[in-house]
Design a protein around this motif. Structure first.
Motif, PDB file in Angstrom:
ATOM      1  N   LYS A   1       0.866 -10.648 -11.734  1.00 20.41           N
ATOM      2  CA  LYS A   1       1.650 -11.500 -12.630  1.00 20.41           C
ATOM      3  C   LYS A   1       2.663 -12.369 -11.886  1.00 20.41           C
ATOM      4  O   LYS A   1       3.102 -13.378 -12.398  1.00 20.41           O
ATOM      5  CB  LYS A   1       2.328 -10.685 -13.718  1.00 20.41           C
TER       6      LYS A   1
ATOM      7  N   ILE B   1       1.214 -16.000 -11.201  1.00 24.51           N
ATOM      8  CA  ILE B   1       0.663 -16.768 -12.316  1.00 24.51           C
ATOM      9  C   ILE B   1       1.640 -17.851 -12.751  1.00 24.51           C
ATOM     10  O   ILE B   1       2.820 -17.608 -12.949  1.00 24.51           O
ATOM     11  CB  ILE B   1       0.328 -15.848 -13.509  1.00 24.51           C
TER      12      ILE B   1
ATOM     13  N   VAL C   1      -3.061 -21.370 -17.170  1.00 24.05           N
ATOM     14  CA  VAL C   1      -3.831 -20.182 -16.788  1.00 24.05           C
ATOM     15  C   VAL C   1      -5.263 -20.329 -17.283  1.00 24.05           C
ATOM     16  O   VAL C   1      -5.495 -20.556 -18.466  1.00 24.05           O
ATOM     17  CB  VAL C   1      -3.204 -18.899 -17.384  1.00 24.05           C
TER      18      VAL C   1
ATOM     19  N   ILE D   1      -7.502 -14.659 -15.405  1.00 21.30           N
ATOM     20  CA  ILE D   1      -6.566 -13.613 -15.007  1.00 21.30           C
ATOM     21  C   ILE D   1      -7.363 -12.354 -14.686  1.00 21.30           C
ATOM     22  O   ILE D   1      -8.468 -12.158 -15.183  1.00 21.30           O
ATOM     23  CB  ILE D   1      -5.532 -13.294 -16.115  1.00 21.30           C
TER      24      ILE D   1
END
Length: 190
Positions: free
Chosen positions: A109, A112, A117, A120
């Protein structure tokens, strides 16, 4: 003091995240899941408003933040869970009744950028119970007007059914009803 300021700001962040999470969950479309751990509050610590009043010895703190979260399509996520946990899974319709109890964790995380995004890596942890959904209308259509003696053969087409209790009324009748409205299917899960 600086310690009190930091403690108060952390408390405000927690309160703000809870309020924004509540607002977000109220807006989630049907068929989607937002895990509590898949929500992140972004607060610009340099943009915290502090205003003090010398008259009543009060300090006003204004905190603004943006809540980011990852929504998951429940149907697609359920199928992925089934694929990972059932050898030879055949894409049958399944459900995971306790899917919201799973613990979500994001692999990286810190790296990111929440504004853009596309992919993930995440993990879900917990015990799942996978339940096959029965296509009741198909089962009823398969049973219509069939002789009672073929009931077990018809059920062989439904390998996900563990057990069945058949009740025909009146008891002396030798075949299943020929109208769908006269057949009642009751599904029980553990």
């Amino acid at each position: 003091s600086d310690a009190q300021k930091l403690s108060t700001i952390n408390d405000l962040k927690t309160t703000l995240q809870a309020k924004l999470f509540k607002q977000a969950t109220d807006q989630i479309p049907s068929g989607f899941i937002l895990f509590r751990e898949a929500v992140f509050l972004n607060v610009d610590d340099n943009n915290i408003d502090l205003a003090s009043s010398t008259e009543d010895k009060m300090l006003s703190i204004k905190l603004k933040g943006i809540l980011y979260g990852f929504l998951f399509n429940e149907g697609k996520l359920t199928k992925e869970i089934a694929k990972d946990n059932i050898e030879g899974y055949d894409d049958s319709i399944v459900s995971v009744p306790n899917i919201r109890d799973l613990t979500f964790s994001l692999s990286c995380k810190d790296n990111i950028s929440f504004g853009d995004v596309k992919n993930i890596n995440f993990n879900l942890k917990g015990t799942v119970k996978i339940v096959w959904k029965l296509d009741e209308s198909k089962l009823i259509a398969d049973l219509l007007g069939k002789p009672k003696k073929y009931f077990n053969q018809i059920l062989l087409q439904y390998p996900n059914i563990d057990s069945v209790d058949l009740t025909i009324r009146p008891f002396w009748k030798m075949s299943l009803p020929d109208k769908a409205k006269n057949i009642k299917v009751i599904v029980k899960t553990e």
